[in-house]
Design a protein around this motif. Structure first.
Motif, PDB file in Angstrom:
ATOM      1  N   THR A  74       0.854  -1.188   0.000  1.00 19.52           N
ATOM      2  CA  THR A  74       0.000   0.000   0.000  1.00 19.52           C
ATOM      3  C   THR A  74       0.891   1.239   0.000  1.00 19.52           C
ATOM      4  OG1 THR A  74      -0.106   0.250   2.408  1.00 19.52           O
ATOM      5  CG2 THR A  74      -1.789  -1.167   1.376  1.00 19.52           C
ATOM      6  N   VAL A  75       0.321   2.345  -0.425  1.00 22.14           N
ATOM      7  CA  VAL A  75       1.061   3.610  -0.415  1.00 22.14           C
ATOM      8  C   VAL A  75       1.468   3.953   1.014  1.00 22.14           C
ATOM      9  CG1 VAL A  75       0.910   6.093  -0.873  1.00 22.14           C
ATOM     10  CG2 VAL A  75      -0.035   4.467  -2.516  1.00 22.14           C
ATOM     11  N   GLN A  76       0.590   3.705   1.953  1.00 20.70           N
ATOM     12  CA  GLN A  76       0.912   3.993   3.354  1.00 20.70           C
ATOM     13  C   GLN A  76       2.130   3.194   3.816  1.00 20.70           C
ATOM     14  OE1 GLN A  76      -2.327   3.736   6.113  1.00 20.70           O
ATOM     15  NE2 GLN A  76      -0.990   3.883   7.899  1.00 20.70           N
ATOM     16  N   LYS A  77       2.171   1.920   3.486  1.00 24.58           N
ATOM     17  CA  LYS A  77       3.312   1.094   3.884  1.00 24.58           C
ATOM     18  C   LYS A  77       4.603   1.564   3.226  1.00 24.58           C
ATOM     19  CE  LYS A  77       0.709  -3.143   4.825  1.00 24.58           C
ATOM     20  NZ  LYS A  77       0.484  -4.532   4.365  1.00 24.58           N
ATOM     21  N   SER A 112       5.233   4.651   2.305  1.00 26.52           N
ATOM     22  CA  SER A 112       5.598   5.926   2.929  1.00 26.52           C
ATOM     23  C   SER A 112       6.214   5.737   4.312  1.00 26.52           C
ATOM     24  CB  SER A 112       4.387   6.855   3.016  1.00 26.52           C
ATOM     25  OG  SER A 112       3.457   6.404   3.973  1.00 26.52           O
ATOM     26  N   GLU A 113       5.909   4.641   4.975  1.00 24.05           N
ATOM     27  CA  GLU A 113       6.422   4.377   6.322  1.00 24.05           C
ATOM     28  C   GLU A 113       7.687   3.516   6.317  1.00 24.05           C
ATOM     29  OE1 GLU A 113       3.006   2.583   8.133  1.00 24.05           O
ATOM     30  OE2 GLU A 113       1.980   4.502   8.370  1.00 24.05           O
ATOM     31  N   SER A 171       4.987   9.411   0.573  1.00 20.47           N
ATOM     32  CA  SER A 171       4.616  10.213   1.744  1.00 20.47           C
ATOM     33  C   SER A 171       3.881  11.491   1.347  1.00 20.47           C
ATOM     34  CB  SER A 171       5.850  10.550   2.582  1.00 20.47           C
ATOM     35  OG  SER A 171       6.692  11.452   1.898  1.00 20.47           O
ATOM     36  N   LYS A 213      -3.623  10.609   2.056  1.00 22.43           N
ATOM     37  CA  LYS A 213      -4.099   9.357   2.661  1.00 22.43           C
ATOM     38  C   LYS A 213      -5.639   9.399   2.731  1.00 22.43           C
ATOM     39  CE  LYS A 213       0.231   8.312   4.326  1.00 22.43           C
ATOM     40  NZ  LYS A 213       1.016   9.190   3.537  1.00 22.43           N
ATOM     41  N   GLU A 261      -8.982   4.369   3.741  1.00 21.87           N
ATOM     42  CA  GLU A 261      -8.837   3.820   5.082  1.00 21.87           C
ATOM     43  C   GLU A 261      -8.925   2.312   5.003  1.00 21.87           C
ATOM     44  OE1 GLU A 261     -11.266   5.636   8.086  1.00 21.87           O
ATOM     45  OE2 GLU A 261     -11.182   7.571   7.079  1.00 21.87           O
ATOM     46  N   TYR A 262      -8.077   1.624   5.741  1.00 24.12           N
ATOM     47  CA  TYR A 262      -8.039   0.171   5.732  1.00 24.12           C
ATOM     48  C   TYR A 262      -8.611  -0.378   7.005  1.00 24.12           C
ATOM     49  CZ  TYR A 262      -4.880   0.919   1.850  1.00 24.12           C
ATOM     50  OH  TYR A 262      -4.330   1.315   0.672  1.00 24.12           O
TER      51      TYR A 262
END
Length: 67
Positions: A16-19, A21-22, A59, A63, A66-67
């Motif tokens: 995921t994009v969130q993962k 970015s982190e 980043s 966002k 939502e997951y």
């Protein structure tokens, strides 16, 4: 990002994009190299700087999912 690079990302568990970015770019890069060596997806090369750029750009993505 091309399909081969995307496949390597998915195989790493960073899907995921969130993962992305982190992710720690250096650790993530090493994992991607390891996966590519094991599965021989591509003879093309990518650098730690390429991965750093992916993390940086991810980043910047809003966002909104939502997951």
């Amino acid at each position: 990002m091309g399909p081969v690079f995307a496949r390597i990302f998915l195989d790493s568990g960073v899907d995921t994009v969130q993962k992305v970015s982190e992710a720690d770019a250096k650790t993530f890069y090493k994992k991607l190299i390891e996966i590519n060596r094991e599965k021989n997806y591509t003879k093309g090369t990518f650098t730690e700087s390429d991965v750093e750029l992916c993390v940086k750009v991810a980043s910047m993505v809003p966002k909104v999912i939502e997951y």
